[in-house]
Design a protein around this motif. Structure first.
Motif, PDB file in Angstrom:
ATOM      1  N   ILE A 230       0.848  -1.206   0.000  1.00  0.00           N
ATOM      2  CA  ILE A 230       0.000   0.000   0.000  1.00  0.00           C
ATOM      3  C   ILE A 230       0.881   1.254   0.000  1.00  0.00           C
ATOM      4  CG2 ILE A 230      -1.597   1.350   1.451  1.00  0.00           C
ATOM      5  CD1 ILE A 230      -3.093  -0.828   0.098  1.00  0.00           C
ATOM      6  N   ILE A 231       1.936   1.241   0.826  1.00  0.00           N
ATOM      7  CA  ILE A 231       2.845   2.398   0.869  1.00  0.00           C
ATOM      8  C   ILE A 231       3.458   2.598  -0.526  1.00  0.00           C
ATOM      9  CG2 ILE A 231       5.031   3.266   1.818  1.00  0.00           C
ATOM     10  CD1 ILE A 231       4.309   1.760   4.425  1.00  0.00           C
ATOM     11  N   SER A 232       3.951   1.533  -1.125  1.00  0.00           N
ATOM     12  CA  SER A 232       4.588   1.634  -2.447  1.00  0.00           C
ATOM     13  C   SER A 232       3.613   2.197  -3.473  1.00  0.00           C
ATOM     14  CB  SER A 232       5.048   0.263  -2.929  1.00  0.00           C
ATOM     15  OG  SER A 232       5.795  -0.372  -1.956  1.00  0.00           O
TER      16      SER A 232
ATOM     17  N   LEU B 133       0.809   3.959  -3.025  1.00  0.00           N
ATOM     18  CA  LEU B 133       0.357   5.337  -2.799  1.00  0.00           C
ATOM     19  C   LEU B 133       1.478   6.357  -3.018  1.00  0.00           C
ATOM     20  CD1 LEU B 133      -2.094   4.837   0.178  1.00  0.00           C
ATOM     21  CD2 LEU B 133      -2.656   5.522  -2.139  1.00  0.00           C
ATOM     22  N   VAL B 134       2.691   6.008  -2.638  1.00  0.00           N
ATOM     23  CA  VAL B 134       3.809   6.941  -2.876  1.00  0.00           C
ATOM     24  C   VAL B 134       4.034   7.090  -4.393  1.00  0.00           C
ATOM     25  CG1 VAL B 134       6.297   7.284  -2.570  1.00  0.00           C
ATOM     26  CG2 VAL B 134       4.902   6.555  -0.645  1.00  0.00           C
ATOM     27  N   THR B 135       3.884   5.991  -5.125  1.00  0.00           N
ATOM     28  CA  THR B 135       3.997   6.065  -6.593  1.00  0.00           C
ATOM     29  C   THR B 135       2.903   6.969  -7.163  1.00  0.00           C
ATOM     30  OG1 THR B 135       4.786   3.797  -6.541  1.00  0.00           O
ATOM     31  CG2 THR B 135       4.152   4.646  -8.685  1.00  0.00           C
ATOM     32  N   LEU B 136       1.704   6.816  -6.599  1.00  0.00           N
ATOM     33  CA  LEU B 136       0.584   7.656  -7.053  1.00  0.00           C
ATOM     34  C   LEU B 136       0.840   9.127  -6.718  1.00  0.00           C
ATOM     35  CD1 LEU B 136      -1.930   6.650  -8.490  1.00  0.00           C
ATOM     36  CD2 LEU B 136      -3.152   6.708  -6.325  1.00  0.00           C
ATOM     37  N   GLN B 137       1.408   9.380  -5.553  1.00  0.00           N
ATOM     38  CA  GLN B 137       1.739  10.762  -5.170  1.00  0.00           C
ATOM     39  C   GLN B 137       2.745  11.351  -6.161  1.00  0.00           C
ATOM     40  OE1 GLN B 137       3.119  10.260  -1.159  1.00  0.00           O
ATOM     41  NE2 GLN B 137       1.054  10.085  -0.302  1.00  0.00           N
ATOM     42  N   ALA B 138       3.738  10.540  -6.531  1.00  0.00           N
ATOM     43  CA  ALA B 138       4.751  11.021  -7.490  1.00  0.00           C
ATOM     44  C   ALA B 138       4.122  11.281  -8.855  1.00  0.00           C
ATOM     45  CB  ALA B 138       5.862   9.989  -7.609  1.00  0.00           C
TER      46      ALA B 138
ATOM     47  N   LEU C 130       1.015  12.154  -9.432  1.00  0.00           N
ATOM     48  CA  LEU C 130       0.153  13.345  -9.394  1.00  0.00           C
ATOM     49  C   LEU C 130       0.916  14.611  -9.023  1.00  0.00           C
ATOM     50  CD1 LEU C 130      -2.934  11.761  -7.554  1.00  0.00           C
ATOM     51  CD2 LEU C 130      -2.713  12.243  -9.985  1.00  0.00           C
ATOM     52  N   TYR C 131       2.185  14.463  -8.725  1.00  0.00           N
ATOM     53  CA  TYR C 131       3.001  15.615  -8.319  1.00  0.00           C
ATOM     54  C   TYR C 131       3.054  16.613  -9.474  1.00  0.00           C
ATOM     55  CZ  TYR C 131       6.817  18.003  -5.948  1.00  0.00           C
ATOM     56  OH  TYR C 131       7.574  18.927  -5.298  1.00  0.00           O
ATOM     57  N   PRO C 132       2.827  17.896  -9.210  1.00  0.00           N
ATOM     58  CA  PRO C 132       2.745  18.866 -10.318  1.00  0.00           C
ATOM     59  C   PRO C 132       4.060  18.986 -11.080  1.00  0.00           C
ATOM     60  CG  PRO C 132       2.604  19.948  -8.182  1.00  0.00           C
ATOM     61  CD  PRO C 132       2.540  18.499  -7.907  1.00  0.00           C
TER      62      PRO C 132
ATOM     63  N   GLN D 122       6.571  21.896 -10.340  1.00  0.00           N
ATOM     64  CA  GLN D 122       7.304  21.737  -9.088  1.00  0.00           C
ATOM     65  C   GLN D 122       8.482  20.789  -9.273  1.00  0.00           C
ATOM     66  OE1 GLN D 122       6.768  23.056  -6.003  1.00  0.00           O
ATOM     67  NE2 GLN D 122       5.072  24.337  -6.699  1.00  0.00           N
TER      68      GLN D 122
ATOM     69  N   MET E 137      12.256  21.580  -8.488  1.00  0.00           N
ATOM     70  CA  MET E 137      12.936  20.721  -7.537  1.00  0.00           C
ATOM     71  C   MET E 137      14.280  20.257  -8.077  1.00  0.00           C
ATOM     72  SD  MET E 137      11.955  16.956  -6.435  1.00  0.00           S
ATOM     73  CE  MET E 137      12.728  16.399  -7.928  1.00  0.00           C
TER      74      MET E 137
ATOM     75  N   GLY F 292      -0.312   0.713   6.403  1.00  0.00           N
ATOM     76  CA  GLY F 292       0.111   1.134   5.068  1.00  0.00           C
ATOM     77  C   GLY F 292      -0.517   2.461   4.670  1.00  0.00           C
TER      78      GLY F 292
ATOM     79  N   ALA G 124       1.522   6.087   4.278  1.00  0.00           N
ATOM     80  CA  ALA G 124       1.509   6.817   3.005  1.00  0.00           C
ATOM     81  C   ALA G 124       0.975   8.233   3.208  1.00  0.00           C
ATOM     82  CB  ALA G 124       0.653   6.067   1.990  1.00  0.00           C
TER      83      ALA G 124
ATOM     84  N   MET H 279       5.586  16.698   0.941  1.00  0.00           N
ATOM     85  CA  MET H 279       5.057  17.764   0.090  1.00  0.00           C
ATOM     86  C   MET H 279       4.675  19.016   0.860  1.00  0.00           C
ATOM     87  SD  MET H 279       2.861  15.633  -2.712  1.00  0.00           S
ATOM     88  CE  MET H 279       2.169  14.362  -1.707  1.00  0.00           C
TER      89      MET H 279
ATOM     90  N   GLU I 237      -2.982  21.581  -4.594  1.00  0.00           N
ATOM     91  CA  GLU I 237      -3.079  20.788  -5.828  1.00  0.00           C
ATOM     92  C   GLU I 237      -4.258  19.831  -5.688  1.00  0.00           C
ATOM     93  OE1 GLU I 237      -1.089  21.298  -8.393  1.00  0.00           O
ATOM     94  OE2 GLU I 237       0.081  22.790  -7.289  1.00  0.00           O
TER      95      GLU I 237
ATOM     96  N   LEU J  51      -3.802  15.941  -5.751  1.00  0.00           N
ATOM     97  CA  LEU J  51      -3.080  15.453  -4.566  1.00  0.00           C
ATOM     98  C   LEU J  51      -3.939  15.580  -3.310  1.00  0.00           C
ATOM     99  CD1 LEU J  51       0.533  16.805  -5.148  1.00  0.00           C
ATOM    100  CD2 LEU J  51      -0.170  14.420  -4.995  1.00  0.00           C
TER     101      LEU J  51
ATOM    102  N   LEU K   9      -6.341  12.756  -3.373  1.00  0.00           N
ATOM    103  CA  LEU K   9      -5.644  11.505  -3.048  1.00  0.00           C
ATOM    104  C   LEU K   9      -5.365  11.420  -1.547  1.00  0.00           C
ATOM    105  CD1 LEU K   9      -4.061   8.914  -3.884  1.00  0.00           C
ATOM    106  CD2 LEU K   9      -2.047  10.361  -4.125  1.00  0.00           C
TER     107      LEU K   9
ATOM    108  N   VAL L 218      10.659   2.010  -4.564  1.00  0.00           N
ATOM    109  CA  VAL L 218       9.925   3.286  -4.483  1.00  0.00           C
ATOM    110  C   VAL L 218      10.713   4.295  -3.642  1.00  0.00           C
ATOM    111  CG1 VAL L 218       7.877   4.337  -3.423  1.00  0.00           C
ATOM    112  CG2 VAL L 218       7.616   2.388  -4.927  1.00  0.00           C
TER     113      VAL L 218
ATOM    114  N   THR M 260      11.511   6.685  -6.528  1.00  0.00           N
ATOM    115  CA  THR M 260      10.311   7.524  -6.678  1.00  0.00           C
ATOM    116  C   THR M 260      10.253   8.635  -5.639  1.00  0.00           C
ATOM    117  OG1 THR M 260       9.199   5.519  -7.415  1.00  0.00           O
ATOM    118  CG2 THR M 260       7.809   7.416  -6.991  1.00  0.00           C
TER     119      THR M 260
ATOM    120  N   ILE N   5       9.669  13.525  -5.143  1.00  0.00           N
ATOM    121  CA  ILE N   5       8.626  14.300  -4.459  1.00  0.00           C
ATOM    122  C   ILE N   5       9.303  15.215  -3.443  1.00  0.00           C
ATOM    123  CG2 ILE N   5       6.542  14.148  -3.036  1.00  0.00           C
ATOM    124  CD1 ILE N   5       6.260  11.242  -3.961  1.00  0.00           C
ATOM    125  N   SER N   6       9.012  16.503  -3.526  1.00  0.00           N
ATOM    126  CA  SER N   6       9.559  17.407  -2.509  1.00  0.00           C
ATOM    127  C   SER N   6       8.501  18.429  -2.133  1.00  0.00           C
ATOM    128  CB  SER N   6      10.809  18.091  -3.033  1.00  0.00           C
ATOM    129  OG  SER N   6      10.444  19.021  -4.010  1.00  0.00           O
TER     130      SER N   6
END
Lengths: 357, 197
Positions: A298-300, A302-307, A309-311, A314, A318, B97, B101, B109, B116, B119, B122, B185, B189, B193-194
């Motif tokens: 789940i962590i993997s 959702l973090v992938t999904l966050q990346a 959807l990351y604008p 930005q 970055m 989990g 997350a 972020m 956003e 996000l 989500l 990840v 990945t 993200i920052s």
């Protein structure tokens, strides 16, 4: 003002909501309990009311000391919203040491297949129910008293109803010498696992032979079961293995042992054996691994999904910031405006350089 | 004075559930705050307060969740002897989990994530699912101890009395897959993200 009133109203509703379920409307489950559970709501005069139901105890067969006897308890005219009723079989009404076991009886089987003096069951829509306990009579002959008590709820939900039968005298007779019966220490199994066809062990005493009849709950014609004696003795045999077919689903099997010795032929009370689901096969280490695997997946995800959807704008910002912030570039006084990147062995422009001002 | 494992577990679970209710409500509130037009109530101050409350609640819950899981393990005597207990393990893992997350996303972020819309949706959905999984795990606790749960009043609910049991080798394979995917990840990945300014 109106908003405050709504908040106060919600709070009051939440506080009062559990009030209707202070008691145990679903019952407490079967168990060995004294009269009125030794001082429950049903025994408290301030919280209870006498039940209108009629309670009658009858004897299934003649009682001989140390022999099995069926005790039928019939309840009529009961009025309960959940149709659940708790029924006790008691040796006294003292509030302590009231179970039949405390008075010399031995519980072979309760109406639900266990070996408790308190059981919970459902009454029919007409408000009647009959249940049967199978007990071994006390060793001492003479008069022995039994009581039946009931607990149930009320439609108003504010009172715990309770009722107790008249004392029922059981005249336990002296056992004739050599009378065959069930062994004192034998407890009828309450259930078998679904699909289990292993033979049933039955212990008797003074028996030269036995017959076991069985039928499914609701049937009327019993079938005689095959059996073998586990002892080598030629005369008396008290350890038997009986082949009763396996059951599936929620089927109950009723069976009766008839014990023989010479001229004696004693029909023991009908006993019930339910069907239990197969034992749960889950392992604790499998559950732990399963649990942590889901956490990490789940962590993997959702973090992938966050990346994802990351604008994008930005992300570009970055990248430039990161070059300077995260690297270990060396600023040289000899080359102002330039940084030495030891990783790539190259000079790169210093984004912070303001032209020497 | 010693306290029984079951009592300790109940106390820890209550801290977790309480913190998570706060975190979930505030996370959903943050999303709503950005969707709804600004007003006297829906202002920047409320937004900042809810964002910080959701972060504080979720961090507190995430600290106490492993303690609750471990104490639950001890209280269950290291057994998964019924479908209810097995499911309690699984739902606890899912809750862990989702909350991890949520916290990772918010810390990486910053409060700018609520600006956003994708996000923000989500993040609040993650909080919602996390709360659902936590509620399921604690509801099973109620079923095990008291035989009933507040969720019994709902006509539809996630399965608790039947479990999809995996053999040990399958669970371990799944765990290896989870560890590998997390490592990938976190290595590739997460650095992308920052803080959103």
């Amino acid at each position: 003002m109106k908003r405050n009133a709504v908040v106060v109203l919600i709070c009051i509703t939440l506080i009062l909501a559990p009030g209707s379920s202070v008691a145990n409307p679903g019952g407490n489950g079967d168990g060995n309990r004294d009269y009125s559970c030794g001082g429950s709501c049903h025994g408290d005069p301030a919280l209870s009311m006498p039940s209108d139901a009629t309670i009658e105890i009858t004897l299934g067969n003649e009682a001989f000391s140390g022999q099995a006897v069926a005790i039928h308890v019939t309840i009529d005219d009961i009025s309960t919203p959940s149709q659940i009723v708790g029924i006790f079989i008691l040796g006294s009404l003292n509030g302590n040491s009231d179970t039949p076991e405390d008075h010399g009886w031995h519980l072979i089987q309760d109406p639900n297949g266990g070996s408790s003096n308190y059981i919970e069951t459902k009454v029919s829509s007409s408000g009647s129910v009959t249940v049967t306990w199978v007990l071994l009579s006390p060793e001492s002959s003479g008069s022995h008293t039994l009581y039946a008590e009931i607990h149930h709820g009320s439609y108003a939900g504010d009172k715990a109803f309770s009722g107790v039968s008249e004392p029922f005298e059981v005249n336990v007779q002296d056992v004739p010498e050599g009378l065959p019966g069930l062994a004192d220490d034998w407890v009828a199994p309450s259930f078998r696992v679904s699909g289990d066809s292993s033979p049933l062990s039955i212990s008797t005493r003074n028996s030269t032979d036995i017959t076991v009849e069985w039928m499914l709950d609701g049937e009327w014609n019993p079938t005689t079961a095959e059996l073998v004696c586990k002892e080598d003795s030629e005369d008396v045999c008290n350890d038997w293995e009986v082949s009763i077919p396996a059951t599936m689903g929620e089927a109950n099997i009723l069976y009766r042992v008839i014990t023989f010795n010479g001229t004696f032929s004693i029909e023991q009370p009908w006993l019930k054996m339910g069907t239990a689901p197969p034992p749960f096969e889950g392992e604790v280490w499998s559950a732990r691994a399963h649990s942590f695997a889901f956490a990490l997946l789940i962590i993997s995800f959702l973090v992938t999904l966050q990346a994802r959807l990351y604008p994008p704008n930005q992300r570009d910002d970055m990248d430039q910031t990161q070059i300077v912030a995260s690297s270990e570039m060396i600023r040289s006084e000899e080359n102002p405006g330039w940084l030495w990147n030891p990783d790539t062995q190259e000079w790169v422009e210093d984004p912070d350089y303001e032209g020497g001002n | 004075m010693m306290v029984g494992a079951a009592t300790f577990h109940t106390a820890m679970a209550e801290i977790v559930v309480g913190s998570m209710v706060l975190a979930t409500l505030c996370a959903v509130g943050c999303s709503m705050s950005r969707i709804l037009p600004s007003s006297e109530i829906n202002n920047e101050s409320l937004m900042v307060t809810m964002d910080r409350a959701s972060l504080a609640g979720s961090v507190l819950a995430l600290i106490f969740l492993p303690i609750a899981i471990l104490s639950g393990n001890v209280a269950a005597d290291g057994q998964a002897e019924s479908a209810l207990l097995y499911n309690k393990f699984v739902y606890s893992g899912l809750a862990l989990g989702f909350w991890s997350a949520f916290v990772i996303g918010r810390i990486r972020m910053g409060p700018g994530l609520w600006e956003e819309r994708p996000l923000a949706i989500l993040q609040s959905t993650t909080a919602g699912f996390a709360f659902l999984m936590t509620s399921m795990a604690s509801s099973i606790g109620g079923k095990l101890v008291r035989g009933e749960s507040l969720f019994d009043v709902f006509p539809f609910w996630l399965p608790t009395e039947t479990a999809a049991i995996l053999p040990l080798w399958a669970s371990v394979s799944l765990l290896i897959l989870g560890i590998t995917s997390s490592a990938l990840v976190f290595r590739f990945t997460l650095p992308k993200i920052s803080r959103i300014e």
